[in-house]
Design a protein around this motif. Structure first.
Motif, PDB file in Angstrom:
ATOM      1  N   LYS A 100       3.768   0.904 -16.419  1.00 45.74           N
ATOM      2  CA  LYS A 100       4.848   1.845 -16.163  1.00 45.74           C
ATOM      3  C   LYS A 100       6.028   1.110 -15.550  1.00 45.74           C
ATOM      4  O   LYS A 100       5.888   0.444 -14.522  1.00 45.74           O
ATOM      5  CB  LYS A 100       4.387   2.970 -15.227  1.00 45.74           C
ATOM      6  CG  LYS A 100       3.370   3.901 -15.864  1.00 45.74           C
ATOM      7  CD  LYS A 100       3.029   5.070 -14.952  1.00 45.74           C
ATOM      8  CE  LYS A 100       2.049   6.008 -15.629  1.00 45.74           C
ATOM      9  NZ  LYS A 100       1.713   7.174 -14.782  1.00 45.74           N
ATOM     10  N   ASN A 101       7.177   1.231 -16.214  1.00 51.55           N
ATOM     11  CA  ASN A 101       8.411   0.570 -15.775  1.00 51.55           C
ATOM     12  C   ASN A 101       9.423   1.640 -15.377  1.00 51.55           C
ATOM     13  O   ASN A 101       9.803   2.481 -16.207  1.00 51.55           O
ATOM     14  CB  ASN A 101       8.962  -0.303 -16.898  1.00 51.55           C
ATOM     15  CG  ASN A 101      10.169  -1.104 -16.457  1.00 51.55           C
ATOM     16  OD1 ASN A 101      10.351  -1.335 -15.260  1.00 51.55           O
ATOM     17  ND2 ASN A 101      11.000  -1.522 -17.405  1.00 51.55           N
ATOM     18  N   THR A 102       9.831   1.612 -14.117  1.00 49.70           N
ATOM     19  CA  THR A 102      10.799   2.583 -13.608  1.00 49.70           C
ATOM     20  C   THR A 102      12.148   1.886 -13.433  1.00 49.70           C
ATOM     21  O   THR A 102      12.255   0.888 -12.709  1.00 49.70           O
ATOM     22  CB  THR A 102      10.334   3.155 -12.266  1.00 49.70           C
ATOM     23  OG1 THR A 102       9.053   3.755 -12.434  1.00 49.70           O
ATOM     24  CG2 THR A 102      11.304   4.213 -11.762  1.00 49.70           C
ATOM     25  N   THR A 103      13.168   2.405 -14.104  1.00 47.57           N
ATOM     26  CA  THR A 103      14.520   1.824 -14.052  1.00 47.57           C
ATOM     27  C   THR A 103      15.536   2.917 -13.753  1.00 47.57           C
ATOM     28  O   THR A 103      15.295   4.104 -14.004  1.00 47.57           O
ATOM     29  CB  THR A 103      14.871   1.145 -15.382  1.00 47.57           C
ATOM     30  OG1 THR A 103      14.734   2.104 -16.448  1.00 47.57           O
ATOM     31  CG2 THR A 103      13.959  -0.046 -15.647  1.00 47.57           C
ATOM     32  N   LEU A 104      16.676   2.503 -13.234  1.00 44.04           N
ATOM     33  CA  LEU A 104      17.771   3.414 -12.928  1.00 44.04           C
ATOM     34  C   LEU A 104      18.701   3.457 -14.140  1.00 44.04           C
ATOM     35  O   LEU A 104      19.318   2.456 -14.505  1.00 44.04           O
ATOM     36  CB  LEU A 104      18.539   2.934 -11.687  1.00 44.04           C
ATOM     37  CG  LEU A 104      19.570   3.893 -11.120  1.00 44.04           C
ATOM     38  CD1 LEU A 104      18.926   5.175 -10.602  1.00 44.04           C
ATOM     39  CD2 LEU A 104      20.355   3.220  -9.986  1.00 44.04           C
ATOM     40  N   LEU A 105      18.807   4.609 -14.783  1.00 42.66           N
ATOM     41  CA  LEU A 105      19.592   4.748 -16.007  1.00 42.66           C
ATOM     42  C   LEU A 105      20.627   5.853 -15.847  1.00 42.66           C
ATOM     43  O   LEU A 105      20.499   6.747 -15.001  1.00 42.66           O
ATOM     44  CB  LEU A 105      18.672   5.079 -17.195  1.00 42.66           C
ATOM     45  CG  LEU A 105      17.616   4.028 -17.575  1.00 42.66           C
ATOM     46  CD1 LEU A 105      16.754   4.543 -18.720  1.00 42.66           C
ATOM     47  CD2 LEU A 105      18.274   2.714 -17.970  1.00 42.66           C
ATOM     48  N   GLU A 156      23.191   9.102 -12.539  1.00 45.50           N
ATOM     49  CA  GLU A 156      22.153   8.077 -12.449  1.00 45.50           C
ATOM     50  C   GLU A 156      20.831   8.717 -12.048  1.00 45.50           C
ATOM     51  O   GLU A 156      20.781   9.558 -11.146  1.00 45.50           O
ATOM     52  CB  GLU A 156      22.542   6.997 -11.432  1.00 45.50           C
ATOM     53  CG  GLU A 156      23.725   6.159 -11.863  1.00 45.50           C
ATOM     54  CD  GLU A 156      24.028   5.064 -10.859  1.00 45.50           C
ATOM     55  OE1 GLU A 156      23.472   5.148  -9.735  1.00 45.50           O
ATOM     56  OE2 GLU A 156      24.782   4.144 -11.190  1.00 45.50           O
ATOM     57  N   ASN A 189      16.297   7.855 -11.942  1.00 46.61           N
ATOM     58  CA  ASN A 189      15.153   6.965 -12.173  1.00 46.61           C
ATOM     59  C   ASN A 189      14.336   7.492 -13.347  1.00 46.61           C
ATOM     60  O   ASN A 189      13.861   8.636 -13.330  1.00 46.61           O
ATOM     61  CB  ASN A 189      14.267   6.879 -10.929  1.00 46.61           C
ATOM     62  CG  ASN A 189      14.923   6.089  -9.810  1.00 46.61           C
ATOM     63  OD1 ASN A 189      15.648   5.132 -10.078  1.00 46.61           O
ATOM     64  ND2 ASN A 189      14.688   6.490  -8.570  1.00 46.61           N
ATOM     65  N   THR A 246      11.011   6.680 -15.779  1.00 47.91           N
ATOM     66  CA  THR A 246       9.770   5.907 -15.902  1.00 47.91           C
ATOM     67  C   THR A 246       9.351   5.860 -17.361  1.00 47.91           C
ATOM     68  O   THR A 246       9.197   6.907 -18.008  1.00 47.91           O
ATOM     69  CB  THR A 246       8.648   6.535 -15.055  1.00 47.91           C
ATOM     70  OG1 THR A 246       9.075   6.587 -13.685  1.00 47.91           O
ATOM     71  CG2 THR A 246       7.369   5.723 -15.151  1.00 47.91           C
TER      72      THR A 246
END
Length: 640
Positions: free
Chosen positions: A287-292, A307, A309, A311
Motif C-alpha cells: 500500500k502506497n499513500t501519496t498526496l495528490l 490536496e 492523501n 492510498t
C-alpha cells in the motif's frame, strides 16, 4: 390391623375412606419428557450405561508371544500411533476448513447482522446475535474480532459488546456437538459422547441465565474490566504465538485462504466491502499513500481541486491455493468446502475411534483410565478437578482453539476413556485457555484500539471465571453434569432428538429472538415473558412430580391431561421412524433402472410366495390345521 392386600392378589379392594385417601396421597409416576433436572437411578441388577466400559484385551498376552510376535506387536503399535497422529492432524485441518466454509457461506450475512447498531443496544438481542454469528462463522475469535473492530470505530460501546461476547461463548460449543453426532452408531457411545459435548452447552447457557441479568442490572463485568484497564499502564506488545497454526497452515492455506477483514468492513458500514470476495487472491500486497491533487465535484469556484492523501494498493504476489484462479462465487466455494470438510471430519473421527479402541487394551487402558479419572487421595481429592482445568487451559492455549480441544476429547468420552465428571473440568479449563489466547492477541493491537480490545478480552475471561465459581466448586452446584447426562439418556433413546436439539438451540431460538428484537422491545417482552413463565412453571411442576407429588393438585400429578404428543416423545418417534423407513424404502425408486426397486419387488414376491406355501402346507397337514383351530378357539375364549 388388617394386612394390606398384595397388588397381584385377587382380593376385592376395600372402598374405605381411609384407603381412598391413602390412594390419593400415593406418589404417582410422572410421565414427563422434561426430565432434564433429575433422572431415576438405574434399576437394581441392570447395567449402568454411564459406567466406563472395560476395554478388554482380546489378543494373546505379551508373555505368550515369541520374538517375532513381539516385534510385530511393537511395529504394529508404532504404526497405529503414527496413523493416529495423521488422522488427528487431518481432523484438526478439517475443522479449520469447516470454519472457512461457514465464513464463505454466511460471513457477509454475519457482517450484515452486526451492522444494525440499534438492535445491538438490546442485551438479549446482542446475546443471540453473538450466538448466530459464531455459529455462522464457526469461530468465536472471528466474531470477537468483529466486535473489537466495531468498538474501535465507535459504532459500538464496550458495555453493549459484553452480551455479544457471551453469545460468542455459547456459539463456539456447536462444533463439538456436531462431532458427537458422528458416534450415533453405538447407543451407549452416543449417550456418553453427546453428554460430554453438551455439558459445555449447559455450562454456557446457565452462566448466561445468571450473569446476563446481573450485567444488565449492575454492569459488573464492564466496571471490573474498566478498573483494570485504567489501573495498569498497558502497552502494545507482541502477537500471540502461533503454535498449532505453524503445523496446519501449510495444508489449509494450500486449499483456501480468506480475507477476514471483509466481514469486519461490512460490519463497520463500508459499502465497497459488499462487492469484495472473501477468497484471498493476492497474498502479498503493498500500500502506497501519496498526496495528490483531487478534483472537487460540482465546484463553482475558480480553484476546483484540493490536496488529499490517496492510498493505492499494489498487488505483488498471487496466492497459490486451489481456488485462487477459480471464477466461482463465495457461496459455491463455501458449499464445496463444507461438503469436503464434513466428509473428512466424519472419516477421521470414525478412524480415530477405531484406532483408539484397538490401541487402548489391557494394561494400557488401565493405566490411561486410572491416570485420567482417578482423584487424589483424601483430603486432597478436590484438587483433581482444578488440575484438570489447568490441563484443559494449557492444551487449549497450545492448539489455540477451544473447539479443537473439546472436539478432540468428545470421542474419548464416547468410548469410555474419559468420564463425564472428568470431561467437565477439562471443558471449563478450555474456556479459560481460549480467553488467555484472546488476551495475548488483544495486547498486540495498535495503540488506538488496545484499550477496547483488551477490555473485551478481559470481559470474556471474567465471564468464564464467574461461571466456574457458580457451577463447579460445590458438588451439588454442578448442574451441567446432571443436565448433560439427562440429555444423553434422551438422545440415546431417541437419536433424532440430537439433530432437533442442535437445530432448535443454535438456529431456531436465536433467529426467533432476533426477529422479535427487530420488531421492538414491546414484541420481545410480550412474547418472551409468557414463554419464560410457562417454561419455569413446567420445570417446577416436573420437579415436584418427581419429589413431592402429594403437594400438587390431583390433575397436575401427571401430564396425562395433555394430549400424548405434548408429554411423550413416543408418538413423534413413531412418526420419525415411519418417515425414515418410507424414505429408505423408496429412496431409489425414482429411477426405473435402479436395482433397489427390483430387489424390493423380489423380496416382496418371495415373502408372498412363502406365505402361500405355508398356507398350503397347513391345509394339507391335518395336525397343523388342528393346532390352528385350537389356537383360534383359545383366542376367542381369551377376554379382552
Amino acid at each position: 390391623m388388617a394386612p394390606r392386600p398384595e397388588a397381584d392378589s385377587d382380593s376385592t379392594p376395600s372402598i374405605d375412606s381411609s384407603d381412598h385417601k391413602s390412594k390419593d396421597l400415593a406418589v404417582l409416576p410422572a410421565y414427563s419428557t422434561m426430565d432434564l433436572v433429575t433422572q431415576d437411578q438405574a434399576a437394581e441388577g441392570e447395567e449402568d450405561p454411564w459406567e466406563l466400559p472395560e476395554l478388554k484385551n482380546t489378543g494373546p498376552s505379551w508373555s505368550d508371544l515369541d520374538t517375532k510376535g513381539k516385534i510385530l506387536r511393537i511395529l504394529s503399535g508404532i504404526m497405529k500411533f503414527c496413523l493416529l497422529l495423521g488422522f488427528l492432524y487431518m481432523f484438526v485441518c478439517s475443522l479449520d476448513i469447516l470454519s472457512s466454509a461457514f465464513q464463505l457461506v454466511g460471513g457477509k450475512a454475519a457482517g450484515d447482522i452486526f451492522q444494525d447498531n440499534a438492535v445491538l443496544a438490546n442485551p438479549v438481542a446482542g446475546l443471540v446475535i453473538g450466538v448466530l454469528v459464531t455459529v455462522l462463522v464457526q469461530s468465536s475469535s472471528t466474531s470477537s474480532s468483529i466486535v473489537v473492530s466495531m468498538v474501535s470505530s465507535g459504532l459500538l460501546d464496550v458495555q453493549s459488546a459484553v452480551p455479544v461476547i457471551m453469545g460468542a461463548n455459547i456459539g463456539t460449543s456447536v462444533t463439538n456437538t456436531i462431532v458427537a453426532m458422528m458416534q450415533a452408531g453405538d447407543r451407549n457411545e452416543f449417550r456418553r459422547a453427546f453428554a460430554g459435548a453438551t455439558v459445555h452447552d449447559f455450562f454456557n447457557w446457565l452462566s448466561v441465565l445468571v450473569l446476563l441479568p446481573l450485567e444488565v442490572a449492575t454492569g459488573v463485568l464492564y466496571k471490573l474490566t474498566k478498573l483494570m484497564i485504567d489501573s495498569f499502564n498497558i502497552q502494545s506488545g507482541e502477537d500471540a504465538p502461533d503454535l498449532l497454526n505453524v503445523i496446519t497452515d501449510p495444508l489449509t492455506n494450500a486449499i483456501i485462504e480468506l480475507d477476514k477483514s471483509v466481514i469486519s468492513d461490512i460490519a463497520t458500514g463500508d459499502a465497497a466491502a459488499r462487492n469484495k470476495s472473501l477468497i484471498k487472491v493476492w497474498c502479498k500486497t503493498f500500500k502506497n499513500t501519496t498526496l495528490l491533487n483531487v478534483t472537487v465535484p460540482d465546484c463553482n469556484q475558480t480553484i476546483c481541486w484540493t490536496e488529499k492523501n490517496v492510498t493505492v494498493t499494489i498487488n505483488l504476489e498471487r496466492c497459490s491455493h486451489i481456488f485462487a484462479n477459480a471464477n466461482l462465487p463465495d457461496m459455491a466455494v463455501g458449499l464445496i468446502l463444507l461438503g469436503m470438510s464434513l466428509l473428512v471430519l466424519c472419516s477421521c473421527l470414525i478412524l480415530i475411534v477405531k484406532l483408539l479402541n484397538s490401541m487402548l487394551k489391557g494394561q494400557v487402558a488401565v493405566v490411561i483410565k486410572s491416570v485420567l479419572n482417578t482423584d487424589f487421595p483424601f483430603p486432597f481429592s478436590w484438587v483433581t478437578g482444578y488440575i484438570a482445568m489447568l490441563v484443559g487451559a494449557g492444551m487449549t492455549f497450545i492448539v489455540q482453539s477451544s473447539s479443537v480441544f473439546t472436539s478432540a476429547i468428545t470421542p474419548l468420552v464416547g468410548i469410555g476413556v474419559i468420564s463425564l465428571e472428568r470431561a467437565y473440568p477439562l471443558t471449563l479449563g478450555s474456556n479459560i485457555g481460549t480467553t488467555t489466547t484472546a488476551i495475548l492477541a488483544a495486547m498486540a493491537s495498535p495503540g488506538e484500539t488496545l484499550g477496547n480490545s483488551l477490555q473485551i478480552a478481559l470481559c470474556h475471561f471474567f465471564f468464564n471465571i464467574m461461571g466456574i465459581l457458580l457451577w463447579y466448586p460445590i458438588p451439588f452446584t454442578r448442574l451441567p453434569i446432571r443436565l448433560a447426562r439427562a440429555l444423553g439418556n434422551r438422545t440415546a433413546k431417541y437419536r433424532w432428538f440430537a439433530a432437533l436439539y442442535l437445530f432448535l438451540c443454535f438456529l431456531v431460538m436465536p433467529l426467533t429472538v432476533f426477529g422479535l428484537s427487530l420488531a421492538g422491545w414491546q414484541a420481545l417482552v410480550g412474547v418472551g415473558v409468557p414463554v419464560v413463565v410457562l417454561v419455569i412453571f413446567a420445570i417446577v411442576v416436573n420437579v415436584m412430580q418427581n419429589r413431592c407429588a402429594r403437594f400438587l393438585p390431583r390433575v397436575l400429578r401427571t401430564w396425562d391431561f395433555l394430549p400424548r404428543p405434548l408429554h411423550s416423545m413416543a408418538p413423534w418417534d413413531t412418526l420419525v421412524t415411519s418417515c425414515t423407513r418410507f424414505c429408505g424404502k423408496h429412496c431409489c425408486c425414482c429411477c426405473k433402472c435402479c436395482k433397489c426397486c427390483h430387489s424390493n419387488d423380489e423380496e416382496i414376491g418371495r415373502d408372498r410366495l412363502s406365505d402361500k406355501m405355508k398356507s398350503l402346507e397347513g391345509r394339507d397337514n391335518p395336525a397343523m390345521s388342528r393346532d390352528d383351530e385350537q389356537d383360534e378357539s383359545k383366542l376367542r375364549a381369551t377376554p379382552l
